[in-house]
Design a protein around this motif. Sequence first.
Motif, PDB file in Angstrom:
ATOM      1  N   CYS A   5     -14.320  77.631 -18.370  1.00  0.00           N
ATOM      2  CA  CYS A   5     -15.592  77.572 -17.644  1.00  0.00           C
ATOM      3  C   CYS A   5     -15.679  78.720 -16.641  1.00  0.00           C
ATOM      4  O   CYS A   5     -14.670  79.130 -16.065  1.00  0.00           O
ATOM      5  N   HIS A   6     -16.893  79.189 -16.409  1.00  0.00           N
ATOM      6  CA  HIS A   6     -17.183  80.131 -15.311  1.00  0.00           C
ATOM      7  C   HIS A   6     -16.303  81.386 -15.357  1.00  0.00           C
ATOM      8  O   HIS A   6     -15.679  81.753 -14.365  1.00  0.00           O
ATOM      9  N   PHE A   7     -16.197  82.006 -16.524  1.00  0.00           N
ATOM     10  CA  PHE A   7     -15.376  83.225 -16.665  1.00  0.00           C
ATOM     11  C   PHE A   7     -13.924  82.977 -16.226  1.00  0.00           C
ATOM     12  O   PHE A   7     -13.260  83.896 -15.746  1.00  0.00           O
ATOM     13  N   MET A  66     -23.786  75.871 -23.294  1.00  0.00           N
ATOM     14  CA  MET A  66     -22.466  75.262 -23.502  1.00  0.00           C
ATOM     15  C   MET A  66     -21.906  74.574 -22.261  1.00  0.00           C
ATOM     16  O   MET A  66     -20.781  74.081 -22.290  1.00  0.00           O
ATOM     17  N   HIS A  67     -22.668  74.569 -21.188  1.00  0.00           N
ATOM     18  CA  HIS A  67     -22.104  73.934 -19.987  1.00  0.00           C
ATOM     19  C   HIS A  67     -23.198  73.252 -19.172  1.00  0.00           C
ATOM     20  O   HIS A  67     -23.867  73.856 -18.349  1.00  0.00           O
ATOM     21  N   SER A  68     -23.364  71.970 -19.445  1.00  0.00           N
ATOM     22  CA  SER A  68     -24.266  71.187 -18.608  1.00  0.00           C
ATOM     23  C   SER A  68     -23.655  69.797 -18.421  1.00  0.00           C
ATOM     24  O   SER A  68     -22.579  69.511 -18.954  1.00  0.00           O
ATOM     25  N   HIS A  69     -24.335  68.981 -17.649  1.00  0.00           N
ATOM     26  CA  HIS A  69     -23.831  67.645 -17.317  1.00  0.00           C
ATOM     27  C   HIS A  69     -24.964  66.633 -17.462  1.00  0.00           C
ATOM     28  O   HIS A  69     -26.132  67.027 -17.569  1.00  0.00           O
ATOM     29  N   PRO A  70     -24.664  65.352 -17.439  1.00  0.00           N
ATOM     30  CA  PRO A  70     -25.720  64.350 -17.652  1.00  0.00           C
ATOM     31  C   PRO A  70     -26.640  64.205 -16.440  1.00  0.00           C
ATOM     32  O   PRO A  70     -26.691  63.150 -15.803  1.00  0.00           O
ATOM     33  N   GLY A 103     -14.641  67.645 -22.234  1.00  0.00           N
ATOM     34  CA  GLY A 103     -14.886  68.442 -21.044  1.00  0.00           C
ATOM     35  C   GLY A 103     -15.832  67.741 -20.089  1.00  0.00           C
ATOM     36  O   GLY A 103     -16.374  66.708 -20.407  1.00  0.00           O
ATOM     37  N   GLU A 104     -15.948  68.272 -18.982  1.00  0.00           N
ATOM     38  CA  GLU A 104     -15.245  69.397 -18.431  1.00  0.00           C
ATOM     39  C   GLU A 104     -13.962  68.877 -17.801  1.00  0.00           C
ATOM     40  O   GLU A 104     -14.001  67.944 -16.999  1.00  0.00           O
ATOM     41  N   ILE A 105     -12.838  69.445 -18.189  1.00  0.00           N
ATOM     42  CA  ILE A 105     -11.568  69.053 -17.592  1.00  0.00           C
ATOM     43  C   ILE A 105     -11.244  70.064 -16.496  1.00  0.00           C
ATOM     44  O   ILE A 105     -11.315  71.270 -16.730  1.00  0.00           O
ATOM     45  N   THR A 113     -25.097  76.832 -18.064  1.00  0.00           N
ATOM     46  CA  THR A 113     -25.854  76.789 -16.811  1.00  0.00           C
ATOM     47  C   THR A 113     -25.072  76.045 -15.723  1.00  0.00           C
ATOM     48  O   THR A 113     -24.670  76.638 -14.750  1.00  0.00           O
ATOM     49  N   ASP A 114     -24.899  74.714 -15.881  1.00  0.00           N
ATOM     50  CA  ASP A 114     -24.164  73.927 -14.884  1.00  0.00           C
ATOM     51  C   ASP A 114     -24.973  73.744 -13.596  1.00  0.00           C
ATOM     52  O   ASP A 114     -24.396  73.503 -12.547  1.00  0.00           O
ATOM     53  N   MET A 115     -26.317  73.865 -13.684  1.00  0.00           N
ATOM     54  CA  MET A 115     -27.118  73.828 -12.460  1.00  0.00           C
ATOM     55  C   MET A 115     -28.395  73.005 -12.641  1.00  0.00           C
ATOM     56  O   MET A 115     -29.474  73.430 -12.245  1.00  0.00           O
TER      57      MET A 115
END
Length: 388
Positions: free
Chosen positions: A269-271, A81-85, A169-171, A324-326
Amino acid sequence: MKRRSFLQLTGLAGLAAGVPSAAALGAAPEHEAKAATPGKAAASQKPASPETILLKDYRPKSIFKIPITEVAKARYPVIDMHSHPYAKTPQQVDEWVRNMDEVGVAKTVILTMSTGAAFDDIQRKYGKYPERFEMWCGFDLTGYDKPGFGPGTMKELERCKQVGARGVGEIHGKGQGLRSGKSSAPGMHPDDARMDAIWEKCGELGMPISLHVADPIWMYQKMDRFNDGLMNAFYWRLDNQPNIVDLSGMIDILERTLARHRNTTFVACHFANLDYDLARLGEVLERNPNLYADISARYAETAPIPRFAAQFYEKHADRLVYGTDMGFDKPMYHITFRILESLDEHFYEIEQFSYHWSLNGLGLNDAVLKQVYHDNAAKLLASRGQRA
Ligand SMILES: [Zn+2]
């Protein structure tokens, strides 16, 4: 992607520039100091000792002969649920999909933070795999400080939805105002009345919002020898920022926003950066049924407290979603799975996370893993279909 190279790529590591890379330092032999050539700084000529080894160079190796669990594939199909291009070329997009297949990621939500032509470009780039990626757009906050703000932002939101955006998102709201990629609104926080109609519109359109509030607690604290997260805190520091709402204040702002917009779903995001105070996050989740929290980029922050963290996961298993976001390399996914699934103790992933401490697996049970990896996100994404 390693955290440090991520810092450099995003240009947020002004202070990291010019510092030798962690990998280069890690590769140096232990007797590096002895081999130092004349002309090097005096400090480097002293034999290695606690007096000369810098915390940033510290690379301890575990001495324990205990099991090492390799988790090449997640136990259940994953929705990230959390990635970027991160993938910039069609070849990289293909490679990402191959990696997802190998590690067991069924779908990745790409938080583009973009609107207009920038959003459309990203949408096209990933268009080959509509089942594997979904794109969330940003907000165009232009004119936030002028009368009449709102309708323009909502019009662009509707347009993005028409071309394929499934959420927002991500805002970011780190304490100085909202930001969506390059568009920012200094001083306008999520609970600002100017945002009311926009959050409501997201609810009407069935677009959840991935909202990043605050930042890890260490970044607000003094940069000194007592700072537990110093290695990262220093690069992302906020303690020197004027007019900033602190972490606790941002959580209050988040809660006011959630209370005002019950028909809109938010993913913190991130808890919500409450990984250091999971009990408070638990209370926030209990008070606010329209909130989920993603666990992205907080693996190294929860792995030091495996028992408390696992209890938290169990208690709130229906509200936490994997992220992930990584970047998208396979070892990155493997590390996240090892932390969530195994009961391994005292292992290091310093190059990935840049903290000096060791990590432990949380050993989450099957039911919790299935919810966090997949079911909660699937439910959240499916609930959109019931609206507009
Ligand atoms: Zn992110």
